[in-house]
Design a protein around this motif. Structure first.
Motif, mmCIF file in Angstrom:
data_model
loop_
_atom_site.group_PDB
_atom_site.id
_atom_site.type_symbol
_atom_site.label_atom_id
_atom_site.label_comp_id
_atom_site.label_asym_id
_atom_site.label_seq_id
_atom_site.Cartn_x
_atom_site.Cartn_y
_atom_site.Cartn_z
ATOM 1 N N PHE A 188 18.600 -27.240 -2.121
ATOM 2 C CA PHE A 188 18.042 -25.929 -1.770
ATOM 3 C C PHE A 188 19.107 -25.067 -1.125
ATOM 4 C CE2 PHE A 188 17.095 -29.349 1.170
ATOM 5 C CZ PHE A 188 17.670 -28.923 2.334
ATOM 6 N N LYS A 231 9.839 -22.235 1.755
ATOM 7 C CA LYS A 231 9.723 -21.744 0.379
ATOM 8 C C LYS A 231 8.522 -20.808 0.265
ATOM 9 C CE LYS A 231 9.503 -23.047 -4.468
ATOM 10 N NZ LYS A 231 9.289 -24.107 -5.475
ATOM 11 N N SER A 284 15.425 -20.923 -1.892
ATOM 12 C CA SER A 284 15.105 -21.335 -3.258
ATOM 13 C C SER A 284 15.218 -22.852 -3.271
ATOM 14 C CB SER A 284 16.076 -20.707 -4.260
ATOM 15 O OG SER A 284 17.395 -21.111 -3.995
ATOM 16 N N TYR A 285 14.189 -23.507 -3.790
ATOM 17 C CA TYR A 285 14.073 -24.953 -3.620
ATOM 18 C C TYR A 285 13.213 -25.537 -4.732
ATOM 19 C CZ TYR A 285 11.895 -29.201 -1.622
ATOM 20 O OH TYR A 285 11.410 -30.450 -1.412
#
Lengths: 219, 219
Positions: free
Chosen positions: B61, B48, B54-55
């Motif tokens: 994620f 990240k 994207s998490y």
DNA sequence: AATAAATTTTAGACAAATCTAAATTTATTC
DNA sequence: GAATAAATTTAGATTTGTCTAAAATTTATT
């Protein structure tokens, strides 16, 4: 026994630094690997515990038999990959070292042996350094290259320095092969090209570049 | 941007797990990489911070555009090396995965592109999976499974549904491979097994289970 | 031989990647 | 909807390979 890439780099470095049977210094390895002396000491303890080096504090160190055997396996891989990059993928001989430094750590004996076979069991890499065979034996350069022969000396072709497809094409066309007998008839000082009589009949002119890649068993 | 082998393994794993655009779970990656869920969480924070995923905590994620681009570079390398091992070095297609898992981490764009050129810009690897080109584009292929073919239909094997070692062993033994031409000679309604003629000569009986795992480019 | 210089080793710290065990959050079930 | 289960994250440790700075040892120099 398997080793990490870091361990292998130290083993290779020590091998190259202990030319004869001499002891290697901590600083020499540190300089060679662009690392600190402290790191070298740390790694030496590890290599000693794995029984690859003989080492006593402050006294220097060297690879033992097992260490040398391991080094030759790594060097074999490095030089075979360099041959592949230059002969097969057409890299320039000056741009392959970094890549071979990565490829030499790939773990697979079968891969290395198949690569060796594919390349035609080359005896020397693109820089002219000898490639250890699968038993770790190197063709010591007791073999003379044709380029080193003096006028009227004779011998038999025993190996190719670097069996690239370009070299093989040339030899195929001129019907030169392993076992071909030859005698040096003349050497031109201008470009060091040679006039060679093959099998007591055919007369060829051979460039210095080619002569360096033909290895001869003298008679 | 350069990544460690560990980072690349996570990126590749996430890519394979997010089939469509779906979110991937921590446990799924842990299982896939034979590691612990805690390790996955640690690595996700790192990926990240490097802006590849994207998490949000506890929410799952997925790779973003940059992450997918990176994954395709790694997959391209893996599949090109597999092609090299099978097509050039004559490895069986069932024994190249481990070696390619090492080779895929070698860092040199030039090496990959030269390998691609040497291999003749293959579109599919020995398992039939598409190889991304140097821009990350893949030849998607509309494929039918052999089980869907009707009697007298013909085609060419283009991919494997599930290249398990058991399946690969079976195919290796019967000398069935990507590119093999076949025609459906008979279908037994009892168990839906098929009689298949391979390359216009050999006749095999193929179970429905196997037929479902062979993908065909129809003709 | 005593001292200075160079070399080598140790001590302690750090980053990467991993682990186990405990704590937290989310999902499921009665 | 509270209790329980499952999944996920955090906390704390470990290993590998590295570093800097300080201590120990060897070598060189007056």
């Amino acid at each position: 026994m398997l080793f990490t890439a870091a361990e292998e780099n130290y083993i290779k470095s020590i091998f190259h630094l202990q030319e004869d049977g001499s002891l290697v210094s901590t600083n020499a390895v540190a300089a060679n690997l662009h690392t600190s002396a402290a790191s070298v000491t740390d790694m030496l303890k590890k290599l000693k515990s794995k029984k690859l080096v003989s080492y006593e504090k402050y006294k220097g160190f060297k690879l033992n038999t097992e260490g040398k055997k391991t080094a030759l396996i790594i060097i074999r891989k490095h030089r075979l990959w360099e041959s592949f990059l230059v002969n097969t993928l057409q890299f320039g001989w000056d741009e392959v070292h970094e890549i071979a430094d990565q490829l030499e750590h790939i773990q697979s004996k079968k891969l290395v042996d198949k690569l060796d076979e594919f390349l035609g069991y080359p005896k020397f890499d693109p820089h002219g350094d000898p490639i250890p065979d699968s038993n770790g034996k190197m063709h010591e350069q007791i073999q003379t290259s044709l380029a080193e022969l003096a006028i009227h000396e004779s011998g038999e072709i025993s190996a190719l320095g670097n069996p690239s497809s370009a070299l093989l094409e040339l030899l195929q066309h001129k019907q030169i092969q392993i076992g071909t007998n030859l005698i040096v008839e003349k050497i031109f000082s201008f470009d060091q090209s040679m006039e060679i009589k093959m099998n007591n009949e055919l007369l060829f002119t051979i460039s210095h570049e080619l002569a360096k890649n033909l290895f001869i068993k003298k008679r």
